[in-house]
Design a protein around this motif. Structure first.
Motif, mmCIF file in Angstrom:
data_model
loop_
_atom_site.group_PDB
_atom_site.id
_atom_site.type_symbol
_atom_site.label_atom_id
_atom_site.label_comp_id
_atom_site.label_asym_id
_atom_site.label_seq_id
_atom_site.Cartn_x
_atom_site.Cartn_y
_atom_site.Cartn_z
ATOM 1 N N ARG A 523 -63.320 66.580 7.563
ATOM 2 C CA ARG A 523 -63.389 65.776 6.334
ATOM 3 C C ARG A 523 -62.077 65.944 5.559
ATOM 4 N NH1 ARG A 523 -67.045 64.583 9.010
ATOM 5 N NH2 ARG A 523 -69.293 64.553 8.533
ATOM 6 N N GLN A 546 -67.007 70.091 8.403
ATOM 7 C CA GLN A 546 -68.446 69.966 8.186
ATOM 8 C C GLN A 546 -69.151 70.329 9.499
ATOM 9 O OE1 GLN A 546 -69.787 69.165 5.109
ATOM 10 N NE2 GLN A 546 -71.709 69.829 6.048
ATOM 11 N N PRO A 747 -64.152 65.626 -1.875
ATOM 12 C CA PRO A 747 -64.075 64.648 -0.787
ATOM 13 C C PRO A 747 -63.255 63.444 -1.194
ATOM 14 C CG PRO A 747 -66.300 65.484 -1.001
ATOM 15 C CD PRO A 747 -65.552 66.021 -2.176
#
Length: 767
Positions: A523, A546, A747
């Motif tokens: 990610r 992840q 993120p």
């Protein structure tokens, strides 16, 4: 009555003789029977003559009966001698020596010659001569009376039979003669073929590339071929008649010779190897087969030695063994030998060890630097000097191995059952090794070239359990060596259980990370960079993992593992590719926001790095002027010229370069002025205490002054408090902040959504 002994018929006359027995038997039987019957009608007052002719017919019939019983020898004797007796009695009855009587004997003699052989024929001729002499004497004495032939028909039949029998014997004799001629011709042909085969065999033996020796039963040499002469240097007259043990098999050990003689005594062939000696004393390795030579009757008359020169094959086998077990440069045993020795020291499976051994892995410090600076030839000399130095202090029962490159291994035997004592002894020897290597190593015979290098050592005891194996020991020693190198080199480190667990953890992380890159488990995270007014100017690109089982894995877990392996290149490529795709989004284009991406040393040093980046930018449509690539000072210093060249190519694309962690490395102004960079980042360690620590404050002010002088942007990392931000803004109004005070990494999707709504970063609660 005892049966007459059978006289064997010659093999080459067997078929003709049997045919003649049949013909003569039928002729005698028919003649005797017919004449006897005719005489009975014409001269009944002469019963003796009738009886004799009938007896002759009976003799012929009996011979035929014996022939049917396959008793050919008895049939031939009965036919010849029976007819001879019958004819002799008839001759005596008919007046002795006269024309008709004499006609019988040539036929009988011919039959005897073909049926009974030379000895019986001579006997028959002798008896016939004596009989004729008796007839002549009796005729002189007037003992015979003139006898008239009473039956002319019988006489004619008799004469015709004599003529037929003579003609048959003559024809059969001629036939047998022609058969003999053909047999003689065939024999001559066979002899010629046999002679040609013998000549061919002789040429093959003479021209054979292998030594051939023929001895008698006393093992004295009777024959040697040319290959023996060439191979041994002895001439034929030097060895023929001499003992094989002195010339042909002088390399056999006494036990081998005893085994050879015992095998030959049983009539069997012997095979083995010997190291024979030439006339000049040189050794020849030979594979030997000694076989008995048997005569047609089966008895052994000679022995033949067949010898193949296997000197080159043995030399090649020894070379293969040397290459497989020894290092070609230092002549030390290699890794294969190390594993063999450790396996031999393992002990019986399932039983606890009774004594401890130690495995030490030694790696030279700074050898790569020495090899690069002085060249591979001097590097090889250094390795040979190290091998010699370590061999000098090696215990008698120890094993010194060159594992690979500049890595050596030592196995110490029998350090005792007490693991604590064994460990202290192993550590003491490791210190002895390091001390020995600190003395100058001579690289030239004249002593003009010397080197002095330290060494790191990893140590483990072996075996540590009943199921401990060689590969586990090598893994443990390697882990300990890695720890010693990480501690700065020149150290000796013992393997601890926690070290093994950490190594297993790193291995698991590396294996799963390799799969994660292609499985879409990575990610992108972004951490904002803001100006002194709090306006977002861009962000630094970070990566998170992840994990499907472990959740979000911290970068401190997998980034070091990736940097130790080739995964950092794949990982860095993935980050750079996604960062370019992110830059192509309208938000960055419209607001001219920048993205900073960290580059690893391996990724940057790739020969095709710049073309790869150019392709990524073109494929994504990103503006290269919005991309900043961060490199460390160490990366630049390791290969300065290559780094400058690549930075120049990137600058030509419009990509900015940033020097990360500035102030923690060399920070040489001489280097700095030559680097085509546009930005420097102050390390968080200086920012943290700059407001409260005068020394750190002075260092930060110096860095800001250098940046102003070279016209570089400055990004301060780790800004977490308002005091830190104020301290920096008072000294550099155009500085860019990055830290928790203005935003944590988040993120990329969340960061984009928030940055699209507001242009100002949110200040985090300092509490």
């Amino acid at each position: 009555m005892a049966e007459a002994p059978a006289v064997p018929l010659p093999d080459h006359e067997d078929a003709t003789t049997r045919h003649l027995v049949r013909v003569a038997g039928w002729a005698v039987m028919l003649l005797g029977g017919v004449i006897g019957v005719l005489l009975m009608f014409d001269d009944p007052v002469q019963p003796a003559r009738v009886a004799l002719n009938l007896v002759a017919g009976l003799v012929g019939g009996s011979a035929l009966w014996l022939a049917r019983q396959q008793r050919w020898t008895q049939a031939a004797h009965l036919l010849v001698w029976g007819v001879w007796v019958s004819v002799s009695l008839v001759a005596a009855r008919n007046g002795g020596v006269n024309g008709p009587n004499l006609l019988n004997y040539p036929v009988i003699i011919v039959l005897a010659g073909w049926l009974l052989g030379a000895r019986a024929t001579l006997t028959l001729v002798g008896l016939t001569a004596l009989l004729f002499l008796g007839f002549i004497w009796a005729d002189i004495q007037g003992m015979f009376k003139p006898v008239q032939v009473a039956n002319r028909v019988a006489g004619a039949v008799y004469l015709a039979g004599i003529l037929v029998l003579t003609a048959a014997a003559t024809l059969l004799s001629r036939r047998n003669y022609m058969s003999r001629v053909q047999e003689a011709q065939q024999t001559a042909t066979n002899l010629a073929a046999s002679e040609a085969a013998l000549r061919k065999l002789l040429r093959a033996v003479e021209q054979s590339p292998e030594s051939i020796v023929i001895t008698d039963l006393k093992e004295d040499i009777e024959y040697v071929n040319d290959a023996f002469v060439r191979r041994t240097g002895y001439e034929r007259d030097e060895v023929v008649g001499k003992a094989s043990a002195d010339y042909s098999s002088n390399g056999l050990a006494p036990a081998q010779r005893d085994g050879l003689r015992a095998t030959l005594a049983r009539g069997e062939s012997w095979a083995g190897e010997q190291v024979n000696r030439r006339k000049d004393g040189a050794e020849i390795a030979e594979a030997v087969v000694v076989a008995p030579i048997r005569q047609p009757d089966g008895h052994i008359s000679h022995y033949v030695e067949l010898k193949q020169d296997v000197t080159e094959r043995k030399r090649a086998a020894q070379e293969i063994h040397r290459l497989a077990h020894f290092d070609s440069l230092t002549s030390l045993p290699n890794r294969f030998t190390l594993m063999e020795r450790l396996s031999a020291l393992q002990g019986r499976a399932g039983r606890p060890p009774t004594t401890q051994h130690a495995l030490l892995l030694l790696d030279l410090d700074r050898f790569t630097t020495f090899n690069d600076a002085r060249g591979s030839e001097m590097g090889d000399r250094l390795l040979c000097a190290v091998a010699l130095r370590l061999s000098e202090i090696l215990p008698p029962q120890g094993l010194l191995v060159r594992v690979a490159g500049d890595e050596f291994a030592v196995v110490l035997h029998g350090l005792g059952a007490d693991a604590s004592l064994a460990g202290r002894r192993a550590l003491a020897f490791a210190e002895k090794l390091q001390t020995a290597l600190l003395r100058p190593l001579h690289l030239q015979d004249n002593g003009t070239e010397e080197a002095q290098l330290g060494a790191s050592v990893g140590i483990t005891l072996y075996p540590q359990s009943a199921n401990d194996v060689a590969h586990d020991a090598l893994r443990r020693a390697g882990t300990a060596l890695h720890r010693a190198k990480q501690a700065g080199g020149g150290r000796a480190a013992f393997f601890e259980q926690g070290m093994g667990e950490a190594a297993e953890q790193r291995f698991r992380v590396e294996r799963e990370l390799r799969q994660a890159i292609g499985a879409g488990e990575l990610r992108l995270y972004l951490q904002s960079q803001v100006d002194v007014l709090g306006q977002i100017t861009g962000a630094e690109v970070l990566v998170r993992w992840q994990h499907p089982r472990d959740g979000l894995v911290a970068p401190g877990v997998f980034i070091p593992v990736a940097e130790e392996s080739d995964l950092i290149v794949s990982l860095g490529g993935w980050v750079l590719s996604h960062a370019c795709a992110l830059l192509a989004q309208p938000l960055f284009q419209e607001r001219r926001l920048r993205l900073s991406v960290n580059l690893s040393a391996r990724q940057f040093r790739q020969a095709g790095f710049v073309p790869q980046l150019r392709a990524m930018l073109a494929a994504s449509g990103a503006d290269p002027r919005l991309l900043t690539l961060e490199v460390t000072e160490g990366l630049v210093i390791d290969d300065f010229d290559d780094a400058v060249a690549k930075m120049g190519e990137l600058a030509a694309l419009g990509v900015d370069m940033s020097l990360d962690d500035f102030g923690t490395g060399y920070s040489s102004l001489a280097y700095l002025k030559r680097l085509p960079i546009q930005e420097i980042k102050i390390d968080r360690s200086f920012v943290r205490d700059a407001p409260t620590n005068a020394d750190d404050g002075v260092l930060v002010e110096g860095i800001l002054s250098v940046a102003r002088h070279f016209g570089l942007r400055v990004v301060a990392e780790g800004v977490e408090t308002r005091d830190q931000a104020d301290f920096l803004s008072q000294r550099a109004p155009d500085i860019v902040y990055q830290g928790y005070l203005f935003g944590r990494p988040e993120p990329d999707t969340d960061w984009l959504a928030r940055a699209a709504l507001v242009g100002t970063a949110t200040v985090e609660d300092e509490g």
